[in-house]
Design an enzyme around this catalytic site. Structure first.
Site, PDB file in Angstrom:
ATOM      1  N   ASP A  87       8.289  10.074  11.670  1.00  0.00           N
ATOM      2  CA  ASP A  87       7.127   9.821  10.799  1.00  0.00           C
ATOM      3  C   ASP A  87       7.072  10.953   9.913  1.00  0.00           C
ATOM      4  OD1 ASP A  87       4.506   8.967   9.624  1.00  0.00           O
ATOM      5  OD2 ASP A  87       3.603   8.897  11.765  1.00  0.00           O
ATOM      6  N   ASN A 110       8.184   8.053   4.963  1.00  0.00           N
ATOM      7  CA  ASN A 110       7.643   9.191   5.525  1.00  0.00           C
ATOM      8  C   ASN A 110       8.742  10.346   5.272  1.00  0.00           C
ATOM      9  OD1 ASN A 110       5.060   8.604   7.047  1.00  0.00           O
ATOM     10  ND2 ASN A 110       6.145   6.902   7.993  1.00  0.00           N
ATOM     11  N   ARG A 143       0.598  -1.167  -0.005  1.00  0.00           N
ATOM     12  CA  ARG A 143      -0.172  -0.080  -0.119  1.00  0.00           C
ATOM     13  C   ARG A 143       0.617   1.268   0.007  1.00  0.00           C
ATOM     14  NH1 ARG A 143      -0.429   2.662   4.700  1.00  0.00           N
ATOM     15  NH2 ARG A 143       0.270   1.538   6.839  1.00  0.00           N
ATOM     16  N   ASN A 185       2.009   4.648   1.151  1.00  0.00           N
ATOM     17  CA  ASN A 185       2.160   5.497   2.551  1.00  0.00           C
ATOM     18  C   ASN A 185       2.431   7.037   2.192  1.00  0.00           C
ATOM     19  OD1 ASN A 185       1.928   4.963   5.590  1.00  0.00           O
ATOM     20  ND2 ASN A 185       4.113   5.772   5.408  1.00  0.00           N
TER      21      ASN A 185
END
Length: 327
Positions: free
Chosen positions: A209, A158, A109, A111
């Site tokens: 993050d 990220n 998936r 991100n």
């Protein structure tokens, strides 16, 4: 510390909006329309907050959303979702998947992602059940359909960013708690000479993050599970540390008339909200330094449909032939 009333000169953290998101991320501020957008990754939804009356529109995409950005011209949003890239149309209120570089329901998936200075949308994939598997960062070209693989080996993308002069590109790998930097050629969108910028493991708990960058080239990095927002210099030195009232801050974006404030999304999933009651909310911080608005995706106009044009031509020719026979 969370405060309800803001002193613009303080560096305290304030609750901006009670979002109660599962995993809030990918905030966008649109000053022209006085709107703030953010997504809830695991819910497959995004939300539009009207900053004039604080009303909210909720929209369901149906796929996990990793990142999103406004399309130049105001037609919609470009998104990185579970199965690749797609477009949300504001008028139709529909989502169309436009690029599936790793297939449907593959276990991968998308991100985090971001838009570069030339309007191209970048995002990285991760394997949903095993984030130690090396992923791939893709560049969605301006046609909205071509996803070019650019960087491999990043497990959990990220904080994809560019320096103010667009000569550097940054990206964190949350799995390995590292932030990398590349030399960047702006015109072609080509990163090169990957190297370690900052190994966060020896400094902070949690993982790096979502992130942003200010006009001086300093990175602002959220530490998921570390309850921190950290400012890091271009020389990889820790400049400031802000304690967050949430365990899992996820991403800061620039906001305000002077672009010197940050709106910070957060996650409540997997968090004891009795201990961390602000989890899932959008927080606000007066940073005191200037940032920049998020770039918009420069989607090219769709080319004419050759089959549609052919049908029109046949219709015109048939009409002319009928008129000739009548005359």
């Amino acid at each position: 510390m969370v405060m309800e009333e803001e002193d613009e000169e303080s560096h305290e953290v304030f609750r901006f909006y009670s979002a109660h998101a599962d995993v809030g991320k990918s905030g966008i501020w649109d000053p022209q329309k006085h709107k703030y957008y953010y997504c809830d990754i695991t819910q497959g939804t995004f939300h539009v907050l009207d900053l004039i009356d604080m009303s909210r529109e909720d929209h369901t995409v149906g796929l996990q959303i990793g990142a999103m950005a406004l399309i130049e011209g105001g037609s919609g949003l470009v998104m990185a979702v579970r199965d690749g890239f797609g477009i949300w149309d504001f008028d139709k209120k529909t989502f169309q998947l436009t690029a599936t570089p790793f297939g449907i329901n593959s276990g991968w998936r998308m991100n985090d992602g971001n838009v570069d200075s030339r309007g191209r949308f970048w995002a990285g994939r991760l394997f949903d059940t095993d984030e130690t598997q090396p992923g791939m960062i893709y560049r969605l070209e301006l046609d909205g359909k071509t996803a070019t693989p650019i960087i491999d080996g990043i497990c959990c993308t990220n904080g994809l960013l560019w320096s103010p002069d667009n000569k550097r590109m940054y990206c964190g790998d949350s799995t390995h708690k590292k932030i990398y930097v590349w030399d960047y050629e702006e015109e072609s969108g080509t990163p090169s000479n990957q190297r370690l910028f900052f190994d966060t493991a020896g400094y902070f708990s949690g993982v790096p993050d979502g992130a942003n960058i200010d006009s001086q080239g300093y990175l602002w990095v959220c530490f998921f599970d570390g309850s921190k927002l950290v400012r890091i210099s271009p020389e990889a030195k820790v400049d400031r540390i802000y304690n967050m009232p949430v365990k899992r801050p996820t991403q800061p974006i620039w906001f305000g008339e002077k672009l010197d404030q940050l709106l910070i999304t957060s996650a409540s999933k997997g968090v004891n909200t009795r201990i961390w009651p602000e989890s899932g909310n959008v927080l606000k911080l007066h940073a005191g330094v200037r940032g920049q608005l998020k770039n918009k995706f420069k989607l090219l106009s769709s080319p004419p449909n050759p089959g549609h044009q052919f049908a029109i031509d046949l219709h015109i020719k048939g009409t002319i032939a009928a008129l000739r026979s009548f005359l």
